[in-house]
Enzyme design. Structure first.
Site, PDB file in Angstrom:
ATOM      1  N   CYS A  52      -4.484 -16.130  -0.229  1.00  0.00           N
ATOM      2  CA  CYS A  52      -4.170 -15.409  -1.169  1.00  0.00           C
ATOM      3  C   CYS A  52      -4.218 -16.297  -2.447  1.00  0.00           C
ATOM      4  O   CYS A  52      -4.203 -17.604  -2.413  1.00  0.00           O
ATOM      5  CB  CYS A  52      -2.628 -15.305  -0.904  1.00  0.00           C
ATOM      6  SG  CYS A  52      -1.843 -14.067  -2.121  1.00  0.00           S
ATOM      7  N   ASP A  54      -2.014 -16.616  -4.634  1.00  0.00           N
ATOM      8  CA  ASP A  54      -0.735 -17.498  -4.788  1.00  0.00           C
ATOM      9  C   ASP A  54      -0.673 -18.777  -4.990  1.00  0.00           C
ATOM     10  O   ASP A  54      -1.198 -19.417  -4.449  1.00  0.00           O
ATOM     11  CB  ASP A  54       0.179 -16.865  -3.748  1.00  0.00           C
ATOM     12  CG  ASP A  54       1.769 -16.968  -3.852  1.00  0.00           C
ATOM     13  OD1 ASP A  54       2.108 -18.248  -4.492  1.00  0.00           O
ATOM     14  OD2 ASP A  54       2.635 -16.338  -3.832  1.00  0.00           O
ATOM     15  N   ARG A  56       1.077 -21.052  -4.738  1.00  0.00           N
ATOM     16  CA  ARG A  56       1.995 -21.994  -3.653  1.00  0.00           C
ATOM     17  C   ARG A  56       1.239 -22.123  -2.396  1.00  0.00           C
ATOM     18  O   ARG A  56       1.893 -22.734  -1.401  1.00  0.00           O
ATOM     19  CB  ARG A  56       3.267 -21.125  -3.445  1.00  0.00           C
ATOM     20  CG  ARG A  56       4.241 -21.029  -4.554  1.00  0.00           C
ATOM     21  CD  ARG A  56       5.230 -20.228  -4.546  1.00  0.00           C
ATOM     22  NE  ARG A  56       5.195 -18.948  -4.403  1.00  0.00           N
ATOM     23  CZ  ARG A  56       5.729 -17.779  -4.121  1.00  0.00           C
ATOM     24  NH1 ARG A  56       7.072 -17.960  -4.123  1.00  0.00           N
ATOM     25  NH2 ARG A  56       5.292 -16.489  -3.936  1.00  0.00           N
ATOM     26  N   HIS A 108       0.304 -15.155   3.688  1.00  0.00           N
ATOM     27  CA  HIS A 108       1.789 -16.095   3.673  1.00  0.00           C
ATOM     28  C   HIS A 108       3.086 -14.882   3.494  1.00  0.00           C
ATOM     29  O   HIS A 108       2.710 -13.789   2.846  1.00  0.00           O
ATOM     30  CB  HIS A 108       1.694 -16.724   2.305  1.00  0.00           C
ATOM     31  CG  HIS A 108       1.600 -16.200   1.140  1.00  0.00           C
ATOM     32  ND1 HIS A 108       2.808 -16.008   0.244  1.00  0.00           N
ATOM     33  CD2 HIS A 108       0.728 -15.711   0.427  1.00  0.00           C
ATOM     34  CE1 HIS A 108       2.453 -15.276  -0.870  1.00  0.00           C
ATOM     35  NE2 HIS A 108       1.091 -15.002  -0.727  1.00  0.00           N
ATOM     36  N   CYS A 111       4.523 -12.478   0.436  1.00  0.00           N
ATOM     37  CA  CYS A 111       3.224 -12.204  -0.436  1.00  0.00           C
ATOM     38  C   CYS A 111       3.812 -10.931  -1.418  1.00  0.00           C
ATOM     39  O   CYS A 111       3.899  -9.861  -1.178  1.00  0.00           O
ATOM     40  CB  CYS A 111       1.944 -11.748   0.700  1.00  0.00           C
ATOM     41  SG  CYS A 111       0.625 -11.377  -0.504  1.00  0.00           S
TER      42      CYS A 111
HETATM   43 CO    CO Z   1       0.207 -13.520  -1.648  1.00  0.00          CO
END
Ligand code: CO
Length: 219
Positions: A52, A54, A56, A108, A111
């Site tokens: 992803c 993302d 993090r 994750h 998400c």
């Molecule tokens: Co995500």
């Protein structure tokens, strides 16, 4: 130390990225004066990571791997969309040129893409991307609708989305041909927990065509 991100009127954060780079080069050369000279010779990463976007979930940091070990493709909600030229180009290069041994789809919990796809809200252009996640929901609607707890239902869709995307990956002509040619290639699905930092293996690792539906197989 965490950089201040919201007030950047004096370009403090922007500047700190470049300062951070200087620091990185300095620290790295202190530990190994040949580090960049060696790394510049070429890459031969054994792993392709599809994760992803993302911020993090950085592939190398959460697996404790140095630069050079993981070839990375990231998009919203770690999707393997079989008409996505970007993903296909990365996959083709990774499998046929770099000859990676493993491809890992990593989702994750928490998400944003999954949560957005589960809602009925419109978000604009991205709705067309999230549609692929709504399709995963439809495939598993019976199981998902039976989960009363909202958070648990979201978590389960994160897992099912990884499992479906592992299947999508196995069905690509690229993975099919690699297996057909006897190339070693493992395809795996993982889910990362933002709150614990722990990766859970979804136990869907596949190394051949044994469980692939006939319609997806090529001769
Ligand atoms: Co995500």
């Amino acid at each position: 130390m965490r950089a201040k991100i919201h007030d950047d009127t004096n370009n403090g954060l922007y500047k700190s990225l470049l300062d951070g780079n200087k620091q990185f080069v300095e620290n790295t050369l202190k530990a190994d004066p040949q580090y960049f000279t060696n790394l510049a010779q070429g890459q031969s990463p054994p792993v392709l990571w599809i994760g992803c976007a993302d911020s993090r979930v950085p592939a190398n940091q959460i697996t404790n791997m140095p630069p050079g070990e993981i070839f990375v493709h990231r998009n919203i909600a770690n999707m393997v969309v079989h008409s996505d030229m970007n993903m296909l180009s990365v996959l083709d290069y990774a499998v046929n040129v770099l000859k990676v041994k493993h491809v890992i789809v990593t989702g994750h919990y928490g998400c944003g893409g999954i949560i957005a796809a589960m809602s009925n809200q419109q978000f604009g252009l991205i709705d067309n991307w999230l549609r692929h996640i709504k399709d995963v929901y439809r495939l598993h609607a019976e199981e998902l609708d039976a989960i009363a707890d909202d958070e648990k239902r979201k978590d389960r869709l994160v897992e099912l989305n990884v499992i479906e995307n592992v299947h999508n990956l196995c069905a690509t002509s690229i993975v099919q041909n690699a297996w057909e040619n006897g190339q070693f290639l493992g395809v795996h699905g993982w889910v990362y927990s933002l709150s614990t930092g722990i990766i859970t293996d979804m136990q869907v690792s596949t190394y051949d065509n044994a469980n692939m539906e006939n319609v997806f197989k090529f001769k």
